[in-house]
Design a protein around this motif. Structure first.
Motif, short mmCIF file in Angstrom:
data_model
loop_
_atom_site.label_atom_id
_atom_site.label_comp_id
_atom_site.label_asym_id
_atom_site.label_seq_id
_atom_site.Cartn_x
_atom_site.Cartn_y
_atom_site.Cartn_z
N TYR A 6 0.80 -1.23 0.00
CA TYR A 6 0.00 0.00 0.00
C TYR A 6 0.83 1.28 0.00
O TYR A 6 0.30 2.36 -0.23
N THR B 54 1.29 6.92 2.09
CA THR B 54 0.30 6.07 1.41
C THR B 54 -0.97 6.85 1.11
O THR B 54 -1.31 7.81 1.80
N LYS C 230 -3.62 4.82 0.79
CA LYS C 230 -4.52 3.74 1.20
C LYS C 230 -4.39 3.54 2.71
O LYS C 230 -4.20 2.44 3.20
#
Length: 325
Positions: free
Chosen positions: A208, A272, A274
């Motif tokens: 991720y 990230t 995510k």
């Protein structure tokens, strides 16, 4: 010990007797072998190197941890290490053997093969010097680069800052610090040796992350500076979002150190887009983490303190640990 290479009989007893424990390692340490061989079967080979200079406490163990953490920050599974150990003439065989024991203990713990290295007694060093080279492997689509951070990414740190620095400082002034720490905080610090690795979070986050950096020399400020410089981006970090252990805060305060500039192996900085699924997976594995800010397009790194004052991080900081050790 006498100047020159460490005697073969010592290496036979403490290095060459070690069995190869990984199927992908084809050639390991042995008499006359100056190279190792690893079958990576189409994966990407990732290689790193680092010295241990700030402490003699558990230096052999730390020499393995720091290179494995560098590999994990690239998304790689650590496979093996090569260790160069230089000992001063006044050192003893027992000191050398203790370093080897620590290296082998770390290798066992993290399923890493000791691939070889070099050892000798030399007058050019005044204390034991360990330089380790780490070798890892990763699928091409899971390889993570420091320069991958993008504007809008959230910045996550794992565990707490200052784990390594606090452990080093505690073992330097243990008796004095015991007077200001609670029994629970002492127990926590003494367990920090078991929290120095970021291999697990690296192998989770590589699915991720846009970039990762283990928080080592220069602490949080050093890590975010390197990520932003590599990525040609900026960052905004909020102090009141950073979760810190009381033991870390107390030890840093005792030495009057800025813990944001303190060596922090054991904590990974991850960028990230995510963040929800990453945080869920990390916490599902019992790895504490928190969002401390975000990456921005303007290449300015801003640290917003809890009192609302902003500090610009415009250079790589000298680590606070060097004020003490």
């Amino acid at each position: 010990m006498e100047i020159g290479k460490i005697p073969i009989e010592i290496l036979n007893k403490h290095v060459f007797e070690s069995k190869i424990t990984r199927d992908d390692v084809l050639l390991g340490p042995d008499i006359g072998e100056d190279s190792a061989a690893v079958d990576i079967k189409g994966d990407i080979a990732v290689i790193t190197t680092d010295p241990i200079t700030a402490t003699s406490y558990m230096a052999g163990y730390l020499s393995v941890v720091v290179v494995c953490n560098d590999l994990a920050a690239a998304g790689a599974e650590p496979v093996g290490v090569l260790s160069t150990i230089l000992m001063p003439p006044e050192s003893t065989q027992d000191e050398f053997v203790q370093i080897l024991r620590e290296i082998k203990e770390a290798c066992r713990r993290f399923n890493v093969q000791l691939l070889g290295g070099h050892s000798e007694v030399s007058p050019v060093v005044t204390k034991p010097l360990i330089v380790s080279t780490g070798f890892g492997r990763v699928q091409k689509d899971l390889l993570i680069s420091t320069k991958g951070a993008k504007a809008g990414d959230k910045i996550i740190i794992t565990k707490t800052l200052g784990i390594e620095g606090t452990l080093i400082l505690y073992n330097k002034e243990k008796e004095k610090l015991r007077e200001v720490l609670t029994p629970q905080e002492i127990t926590e610090i003494e367990d920090y040796i078991n929290r120095l690795s970021v291999i697990e979070e690296g192998l989770i986050a590589r699915k991720y992350a846009t970039s990762m950096h283990d928080i080592t020399e220069g602490g949080l400020f050093g890590a975010i500076y390197e990520v932003c410089k590599a990525s040609k981006k900026g960052a905004k970090i909020y102090e009141d979002k950073i979760v810190l252990s009381s033991s870390v805060k107390k030890v840093s305060s005792f030495f009057n150190l800025d813990l944001y500039r303190l060596i922090s192996s054991g904590s990974m900085l991850i960028t990230t887009n995510k963040e929800d699924i990453l945080i869920s997976e990390l916490k599902g594995k019992g790895i504490e983490c928190c969002i401390i800010g975000e990456i921005v397009e303007d290449p300015k790194i801003e640290f917003v303190s809890s009192n609302g004052k902003s500090i610009l991080i415009d250079n790589f900081p000298v680590d606070e640990i060097y004020k003490v050790v």
